[in-house]
Design a protein around this motif. Sequence first.
Motif, PDB file in Angstrom:
ATOM      1  N   THR A  98       6.301  -0.875  -0.804  1.00  0.00           N
ATOM      2  CA  THR A  98       7.101  -2.067  -1.081  1.00  0.00           C
ATOM      3  C   THR A  98       8.102  -1.841  -2.213  1.00  0.00           C
ATOM      4  N   ALA A 115       0.624  -0.050 -10.031  1.00  0.00           N
ATOM      5  CA  ALA A 115       0.508   1.033  -9.055  1.00  0.00           C
ATOM      6  C   ALA A 115       1.050   0.643  -7.685  1.00  0.00           C
ATOM      7  N   TYR A 116       0.745  -0.568  -7.230  1.00  0.00           N
ATOM      8  CA  TYR A 116       1.071  -0.928  -5.848  1.00  0.00           C
ATOM      9  C   TYR A 116       1.714  -2.296  -5.688  1.00  0.00           C
ATOM     10  N   GLY A 117       2.473  -2.732  -6.679  1.00  0.00           N
ATOM     11  CA  GLY A 117       3.085  -4.043  -6.564  1.00  0.00           C
ATOM     12  C   GLY A 117       3.977  -4.132  -5.366  1.00  0.00           C
ATOM     13  N   ALA A 147       4.122   3.475  -3.587  1.00  0.00           N
ATOM     14  CA  ALA A 147       4.023   2.113  -3.052  1.00  0.00           C
ATOM     15  C   ALA A 147       5.213   1.829  -2.135  1.00  0.00           C
ATOM     16  N   TYR A 189      -5.902  -7.176   2.105  1.00  0.00           N
ATOM     17  CA  TYR A 189      -5.518  -6.011   1.307  1.00  0.00           C
ATOM     18  C   TYR A 189      -4.115  -6.202   0.738  1.00  0.00           C
ATOM     19  N   ASP A 190      -3.217  -6.680   1.595  1.00  0.00           N
ATOM     20  CA  ASP A 190      -1.827  -6.867   1.164  1.00  0.00           C
ATOM     21  C   ASP A 190      -1.742  -7.875   0.016  1.00  0.00           C
ATOM     22  N   ALA A 205       0.872  -1.170   0.000  1.00  0.00           N
ATOM     23  CA  ALA A 205       0.000   0.000   0.000  1.00  0.00           C
ATOM     24  C   ALA A 205       0.907   1.216   0.000  1.00  0.00           C
ATOM     25  N   SER A 206       0.325   2.396   0.055  1.00  0.00           N
ATOM     26  CA  SER A 206       1.127   3.614   0.014  1.00  0.00           C
ATOM     27  C   SER A 206       1.946   3.760   1.294  1.00  0.00           C
ATOM     28  N   ARG A 234      -4.088  -8.738  -2.144  1.00  0.00           N
ATOM     29  CA  ARG A 234      -5.242  -8.619  -3.057  1.00  0.00           C
ATOM     30  C   ARG A 234      -4.928  -9.041  -4.487  1.00  0.00           C
TER      31      ARG A 234
END
Lengths: 238, 231
Positions: A124, B229-231, A122, B147-148, A82-83, B150
Amino acid sequence: MSAEPVIHLDGVSLTLGGRPILDRLSLEVAARGITALIGPNGAGKSVTLRVIDGLLRPDTGSVRLAPGRRAFVFQRPALVRASAAANVALGLIPLDLARRERAERTEAALARVGLSERASDAATRFSGGEQQRLVLARAWAMQPDLLLLDEPTASLDPAATETIESLIVEMAGAGTAVLLVSHNLGQVARLADETVVLSAGRAVERGPTRSVLFSPRTAEARAYLTGELPWTSFAAAS
Amino acid sequence: MSQTLQETFARLWTLDRDVLAIAWLSLRVSLTAVGIGLLLGVPLGALIAVARFPGRDALVGLLNTFMGLPPVIVGLILYLALSRSGPLGALGLLFTPTAMVAAQAVLATPLVAALTRQVIADAEAHLGEQLRSLRLSAPRRAGVLIYDARFSLFTAALAAFGRAISEIGAVLVVGGNIDGHTRTMTTAISLETQKGDLSLALALGAVLMSLVLAVNAAAAFLRGHAVKAYG
């Protein structure tokens, strides 16, 4: 140091997978300042932190903690996909803050570690140093009474280490009791007021950092300290 | 054989409204069932992954077994429950699309739950200590881990869709393959094959394959964007 310890372990023993890790460990940590927990690999340092945090339950012995909030920074940054901001805010969930205060604290924490610009990126995808700054920002935002740090700067470059160390010092200055596990004896000398030497699951020595590092009284502490490369270079430099 | 194929292509161009209606019903029933399966299976699987309770291993074993639940058995049990003398007979749902959705949801849920449990257990190995250290409740931890993970759960959704859209036993038994009402792609293909209209059966098969392909392509596209976006 003040009279009442923030952590009081008494005769704590723990066996994991048939291997004794903690052996009647007794330990007190001051309610103010930074206490370092050092010792060879396998001495039980990380397990001690987990027992203090309640993640592991000792087989015998007692764990007494002063009431208050705890934050734990693990050796491997534990971040959600997540952010960066969401990862800091995660630490604030149990605090039941109003949405606005949560946002403010998150913002301030990111600013404090120099990651404001990357709040919506992000987490990660961050570099190792950035990730560790981020998890420390999370701990900072929680305003804990006790901060447990498990080798927070292992595998970080000097610049990132400096940032992390200054944050730790700042939090300690603001009244957070800090228990720091570190193999970096230069770091221990820079940061810690008190140092405890752990060996084979027991606290073999405890005292002001300088005296523990420079003139260890026990054979176990001496063996660990003289065999430690960073320490010899630090001693030569000072 | 070659004549059959020629006819198949010819009929693909002239697929009438009936076929489109059948395709739409298949898609609607299976997607709804997968939606229900996700709503039930994801939280269930995640909770089993994070919580520690007696009988957990047995439950995991049961869940893994239920992944291979034969559709026709599910159809039969639901048939008995929904038939007029059954406990749910008063609902009057037998031979309706709703009954078909229910049957496919029963097939999809354990599959989603079992795959979710595995995915969340992996995420837990990485994040579990941190979340427990934050003293989050088990449902909260499950929520964060869902969420993590998903993007990995996309696979569970696709597997469930694949199972639902391709099964015939359950929809046949509880739906009854009624023309214009509960006929799906799979039951129609089976019927046309039995009637000997192989070209129509093949044409329907091509449509079904296209549907599955389209849904998978759409999912892959969405996943790719999200991961970017959120990998």
